[in-house]
Design a protein around this motif. Structure first.
Motif, short mmCIF file in Angstrom:
data_model
loop_
_atom_site.label_atom_id
_atom_site.label_comp_id
_atom_site.label_asym_id
_atom_site.label_seq_id
_atom_site.Cartn_x
_atom_site.Cartn_y
_atom_site.Cartn_z
N LEU A 93 -13.30 10.09 -7.43
CA LEU A 93 -13.84 10.43 -8.74
C LEU A 93 -15.21 11.09 -8.62
O LEU A 93 -15.48 12.09 -9.29
CB LEU A 93 -13.91 9.18 -9.61
CG LEU A 93 -14.21 9.38 -11.07
CD1 LEU A 93 -13.30 10.42 -11.71
CD2 LEU A 93 -14.08 8.07 -11.82
N GLN B 184 -11.34 14.81 -24.49
CA GLN B 184 -10.88 13.73 -23.60
C GLN B 184 -9.48 14.01 -23.08
O GLN B 184 -9.17 13.80 -21.90
CB GLN B 184 -10.90 12.40 -24.35
CG GLN B 184 -10.45 11.24 -23.47
CD GLN B 184 -10.81 9.92 -24.08
OE1 GLN B 184 -11.99 9.62 -24.23
NE2 GLN B 184 -9.82 9.12 -24.42
N LEU C 271 -15.98 14.95 -9.82
CA LEU C 271 -17.02 15.27 -10.80
C LEU C 271 -18.04 16.28 -10.26
O LEU C 271 -18.74 16.93 -11.03
CB LEU C 271 -17.73 13.99 -11.26
CG LEU C 271 -16.89 13.09 -12.16
CD1 LEU C 271 -17.54 11.72 -12.30
CD2 LEU C 271 -16.68 13.73 -13.52
N PHE D 192 -18.01 6.95 -20.02
CA PHE D 192 -17.48 5.90 -19.15
C PHE D 192 -18.53 5.16 -18.34
O PHE D 192 -18.29 4.04 -17.91
CB PHE D 192 -16.40 6.49 -18.23
CG PHE D 192 -15.26 7.06 -19.01
CD1 PHE D 192 -14.36 6.23 -19.66
CD2 PHE D 192 -15.10 8.42 -19.15
CE1 PHE D 192 -13.31 6.76 -20.40
CE2 PHE D 192 -14.06 8.96 -19.88
CZ PHE D 192 -13.17 8.13 -20.51
N TYR E 261 -14.35 2.35 -14.05
CA TYR E 261 -15.37 2.90 -13.15
C TYR E 261 -16.56 1.96 -13.01
O TYR E 261 -16.98 1.65 -11.89
CB TYR E 261 -15.82 4.27 -13.63
CG TYR E 261 -16.86 4.90 -12.75
CD1 TYR E 261 -16.49 5.50 -11.55
CD2 TYR E 261 -18.20 4.90 -13.09
CE1 TYR E 261 -17.42 6.08 -10.72
CE2 TYR E 261 -19.14 5.47 -12.27
CZ TYR E 261 -18.76 6.07 -11.09
OH TYR E 261 -19.70 6.63 -10.27
N TRP F 147 -5.42 15.49 -11.39
CA TRP F 147 -5.16 14.07 -11.48
C TRP F 147 -3.69 13.80 -11.14
O TRP F 147 -2.83 14.57 -11.48
CB TRP F 147 -5.42 13.57 -12.89
CG TRP F 147 -6.84 13.63 -13.35
CD1 TRP F 147 -7.37 14.59 -14.14
CD2 TRP F 147 -7.89 12.72 -13.06
NE1 TRP F 147 -8.68 14.33 -14.38
CE2 TRP F 147 -9.04 13.19 -13.72
CE3 TRP F 147 -7.98 11.56 -12.31
CZ2 TRP F 147 -10.25 12.53 -13.66
CZ3 TRP F 147 -9.19 10.91 -12.25
CH2 TRP F 147 -10.31 11.38 -12.92
N PHE G 91 -18.32 12.45 -18.92
CA PHE G 91 -17.95 11.25 -18.17
C PHE G 91 -19.09 10.24 -18.15
O PHE G 91 -18.89 9.05 -18.39
CB PHE G 91 -17.53 11.62 -16.74
CG PHE G 91 -17.19 10.41 -15.91
CD1 PHE G 91 -15.94 9.84 -15.99
CD2 PHE G 91 -18.13 9.84 -15.07
CE1 PHE G 91 -15.62 8.71 -15.24
CE2 PHE G 91 -17.82 8.72 -14.32
CZ PHE G 91 -16.57 8.16 -14.40
N LYS H 195 -7.05 7.69 -16.61
CA LYS H 195 -7.61 6.77 -17.60
C LYS H 195 -8.05 5.47 -16.94
O LYS H 195 -9.12 4.95 -17.23
CB LYS H 195 -6.59 6.48 -18.70
CG LYS H 195 -6.38 7.64 -19.64
CD LYS H 195 -5.31 7.30 -20.67
CE LYS H 195 -4.97 8.53 -21.47
NZ LYS H 195 -3.87 8.28 -22.42
N CYS I 211 -11.25 5.97 -14.87
CA CYS I 211 -12.42 6.14 -15.73
C CYS I 211 -12.81 4.85 -16.44
O CYS I 211 -13.99 4.47 -16.45
CB CYS I 211 -12.19 7.25 -16.75
SG CYS I 211 -12.08 8.88 -15.99
N LYS I 212 -11.84 4.19 -17.03
CA LYS I 212 -12.14 2.97 -17.79
C LYS I 212 -12.65 1.84 -16.90
O LYS I 212 -13.41 0.99 -17.34
CB LYS I 212 -10.92 2.53 -18.58
CG LYS I 212 -10.64 3.47 -19.74
CD LYS I 212 -9.47 3.04 -20.55
CE LYS I 212 -9.27 4.03 -21.69
NZ LYS I 212 -8.13 3.74 -22.52
#
Length: 98
Positions: free
Chosen positions: A49, A92, A53, A68, A15, A2, A64, A9, A12-13
């Motif tokens: 992302l 996390q 993954l 998320f 997404y 990352w 995830f 963050k 992800c938040k």
């Protein structure tokens, strides 16, 4: 992996929102409340992302998904997996620091 944990963050938040915005633009075949350059950045973030993954973050894919995409809180995730909240906080933190 990352660029920064803050960037991770945010990715992800946001997404679900970003994925919905992307799908709307593709479905409508136009930029819905977004510029062409922002759409390109949005697409790049989602691809990044998704690829991460599938590769380096593969062991965190289920985490995830539940946290998320499905939107489970840390508390609910801990209960569902019969873990304590501290364990999930640690998971996390590891996820964001990769």
């Amino acid at each position: 992996m990352w660029a920064s944990s803050r960037c991770a963050k945010d990715l992800c938040k946001n997404y679900n929102f970003d994925r919905s915005k992307y799908r709307l633009c593709v479905k409508e075949k136009r930029f819905a409340a977004i510029t062409r350059s922002d759409f390109a950045k949005l697409k790049e973030d989602l691809q990044f992302l998704d690829n991460a993954l599938k590769t380096v973050l593969a062991e965190y894919k289920d985490y995830f998904q539940e946290r998320f995409v499905d939107g489970l809180s840390i508390r609910k995730y801990a209960v569902a997996h019969q873990l304590n909240r501290r364990s999930i906080d640690h998971l996390q933190k590891k996820f964001f620091l990769l």
